[in-house]
Design a protein around this motif. Structure first.
Motif, PDB file in Angstrom:
ATOM      1  N   ALA A   1       0.823  -1.212   0.000  1.00 42.09           N
ATOM      2  CA  ALA A   1       0.000   0.000   0.000  1.00 42.09           C
ATOM      3  C   ALA A   1       0.858   1.263   0.000  1.00 42.09           C
ATOM      4  O   ALA A   1       0.544   2.250  -0.688  1.00 42.09           O
ATOM      5  CB  ALA A   1      -0.934  -0.006   1.207  1.00 42.09           C
ATOM      6  N   ARG A   2       1.938   1.239   0.799  1.00 40.47           N
ATOM      7  CA  ARG A   2       2.793   2.442   0.875  1.00 40.47           C
ATOM      8  C   ARG A   2       3.477   2.707  -0.466  1.00 40.47           C
ATOM      9  O   ARG A   2       3.552   3.853  -0.900  1.00 40.47           O
ATOM     10  CB  ARG A   2       3.835   2.258   1.977  1.00 40.47           C
ATOM     11  N   LEU A   3       3.932   1.680  -1.134  1.00 42.35           N
ATOM     12  CA  LEU A   3       4.593   1.855  -2.434  1.00 42.35           C
ATOM     13  C   LEU A   3       3.604   2.399  -3.463  1.00 42.35           C
ATOM     14  O   LEU A   3       3.945   3.285  -4.245  1.00 42.35           O
ATOM     15  CB  LEU A   3       5.186   0.523  -2.895  1.00 42.35           C
ATOM     16  N   GLN A   4       2.379   1.871  -3.450  1.00 44.70           N
ATOM     17  CA  GLN A   4       1.365   2.372  -4.381  1.00 44.70           C
ATOM     18  C   GLN A   4       1.028   3.834  -4.071  1.00 44.70           C
ATOM     19  O   GLN A   4       0.797   4.640  -4.976  1.00 44.70           O
ATOM     20  CB  GLN A   4       0.102   1.506  -4.301  1.00 44.70           C
ATOM     21  N   GLN A   5       1.059   4.152  -2.777  1.00 45.39           N
ATOM     22  CA  GLN A   5       0.799   5.532  -2.389  1.00 45.39           C
ATOM     23  C   GLN A   5       1.889   6.464  -2.930  1.00 45.39           C
ATOM     24  O   GLN A   5       1.600   7.558  -3.429  1.00 45.39           O
ATOM     25  CB  GLN A   5       0.728   5.634  -0.855  1.00 45.39           C
ATOM     26  N   LEU A   6       3.134   6.016  -2.840  1.00 42.93           N
ATOM     27  CA  LEU A   6       4.253   6.826  -3.347  1.00 42.93           C
ATOM     28  C   LEU A   6       4.142   7.025  -4.858  1.00 42.93           C
ATOM     29  O   LEU A   6       4.404   8.120  -5.372  1.00 42.93           O
ATOM     30  CB  LEU A   6       5.585   6.153  -2.997  1.00 42.93           C
ATOM     31  N   ILE A   7       3.764   5.963  -5.554  1.00 41.92           N
ATOM     32  CA  ILE A   7       3.589   6.065  -7.015  1.00 41.92           C
ATOM     33  C   ILE A   7       2.495   7.071  -7.348  1.00 41.92           C
ATOM     34  O   ILE A   7       2.647   7.903  -8.249  1.00 41.92           O
ATOM     35  CB  ILE A   7       3.257   4.674  -7.600  1.00 41.92           C
TER      36      ILE A   7
END
Length: 491
Positions: free
Chosen positions: A383-389
């Motif tokens: 979720a955090r990586l998708q948020q950064l993207i």
């Protein structure tokens, strides 16, 4: 007409023909010399004395010469700007295959994050994402060094330009004095006039200049903004170099006789010439581009910031990208001068510094557990990586003074920055081409007026030879008549 009068007339004609012949030879010898103007022997007649050379003049056109000076100065300014922008663009946005531009690096970072998000338990992909982030920070660091290097180079070139101006003004003073003295004593000063024009032509490459002619051949020089460069005496042009440039450095102004002619405080700024172009490059174009790089860096820090996950309403802090001002966040939509040169990847996430790349997935890069997004320690957490993207694509405000996209994603702003530097470079290149064409045409027009045409000179030489031959024949005939008269008297 008496024989004596005829003899005097023929003798005067011979003397005039000799001077004409010497002038033609002088033209032929100077035909290939840069700055040489064709010389003309002006003839006149005196009653009962015959023809004589009244003066030696040179072929010249003040209007065309002024056009050449104007075109030279304009071309020199744009060339200085273009050369600097070319260095910046070549190092920061050119060659897509090298993917060296901030936009290309941002795209690579986004791709690396997506690959890591698809396989969050893959350590190699985690390290690759961090490596891509380091490449991004390095690209901004290097771009900052390039921009400041160009500013340093422009400053150093300004030192050289000022030295050249002072040297040329000293030469102008000596030649101008010789012209005034020669004009008063009715000497031939045409070669000095050529030298003076040549000096002014060289001066026009350094600074926009105009020449005002006065009595006795005297001349005064003014910049294109109206500041006096020479009036009876040469004015002093001064400049103090700044040897080391950082993004916050403001370069010194150029002064002419104590009057600032470059910089924000100049009330009579130079408009054209190499010196004006270097000042424009050092103080405006490069500063604006540096501001854009700084806004890209600020946008990155904002996109990758960490937000309190504990509910304690703690302030946002830098995450993957950090800077010396951490843990405070840079002010939103405000240029942080020099930020692009100091942005870096947090050591806590960098394997090369002993960090853990998985913090990119989990959060708490700042070291504070309140910013931990993966509280369960799930290796499949994405979720955090998708948020950064998503944050990389999310719109955010940017400082309008940077002249990039005022609102958009960090990638869009970086793209607008690349477009800006390219448009500036193209505009400078187009202007250089136009001014060079104008200069070529102006120079050709002036050459048609004051240049030496070998065919014309040879044709004139034949006419002079005929006149010389006719005058010699008259003298010979008069001599024979006088000899016959003397012989008749003697008998």
């Amino acid at each position: 007409m008496s024989l004596t009068a005829a003899l005097d007339s023929a003798r005067a004609s011979l003397m005039a023909s000799g001077i004409q012949s010497s002038t033609i030879s002088r033209n032929i010898a100077g035909a290939s010399t840069a700055g040489y103007s064709r010389k003309i022997a002006v003839l006149d007649n005196l009653p009962n004395a015959g023809v004589y050379v009244a003066a030696i003049q040179r072929a010249a056109s003040g209007g065309l010469f002024t056009n050449v000076l104007t075109a030279t100065s304009a071309s020199a300014k744009q060339s200085a700007i273009y050369d600097g922008l070319q260095k910046i663009a070549t190092s920061t946005v050119d060659d897509p295959e090298l993917e060296q531009s901030p936009t290309a690096q941002l795209t690579k970072l986004k791709q690396a994050l997506q690959q890591y998000a698809n396989s969050t338990d893959n350590a190699t992909l985690a390290q690759a994402a961090v490596a891509s982030a380091k490449d991004m920070a390095t690209a901004l660091n290097q771009a900052t060094k390039t921009v400041q290097s160009v500013r340093e180079g422009a400053d150093a070139d300004m030192v050289t330009s000022v030295a050249n101006i002072n040297q040329l003004l000293t030469q102008f003073d000596k030649v101008n004095t010789a012209i005034v003295r020669g004009t008063i004593t009715c000497d031939d000063v045409t070669d000095y006039l050529d030298q003076r024009d040549s000096i002014v032509s060289k001066l026009s490459q350094e600074v926009g200049v105009s020449m005002s002619l006065r009595a006795n051949g005297d001349a005064a020089l003014y910049t294109d903004s109206g500041v006096v460069l020479f009036d009876k005496t040469a004015r002093t042009v001064s400049f103090t170099a700044t040897n080391v440039y950082t993004p916050g450095t403001t370069g010194n102004a150029v002064y002419i006789d104590g009057v600032p002619v470059t910089g924000a405080n100049s009330v009579m700024p130079l408009k054209t010439g190499k010196l004006a172009g270097l000042a424009e490059l050092r103080d405006n174009a490069t500063v604006t581009y540096q501001s854009q790089l700084d806004e890209v860096a600020r946008g990155l820090i904002d996109a990758f910031k960490e937000v309190d996950q504990s509910g304690a309403a703690l302030p946002d802090v830098p995450g993957l990208f950090t800077y010396p001002g951490a843990p405070a966040m840079p002010a939103s939509a405000t240029i942080s001068v020099g930020l692009a040169g100091t942005i870096s990847v947090a050591a806590s996430v960098d394997p090369a510094a002993g960090g853990n790349p998985n913090l990119l997935r989990d959060g708490a890069i700042s070291g504070n557990a309140a910013y931990n997004y993966n509280t369960t320690g799930n290796a499949g957490f994405s979720a955090r990586l998708q948020q950064l993207i998503n944050e990389m694509d999310a719109p955010q405000p940017f400082d309008t003074t940077a002249q990039g996209k005022p609102s958009g994603s960090v990638i869009e702003f970086a793209s607008s920055s690349a477009s800006w530097i390219e448009s500036q470079r193209k505009a400078a290149d187009d202007s250089v081409q136009y001014q060079n064409t104008l200069l070529d045409r102006s120079t050709a027009a002036l050459s048609n007026v004051n240049g030496v045409n070998m065919d014309d000179e040879m044709s004139l030489m034949l006419q002079v030879e005929r006149t010389y031959s006719a005058s010699s024949k008259i003298i010979s005939t008069v001599d024979e008549m006088l000899q016959s008269l003397l012989a008749a008297v003697g008998n």
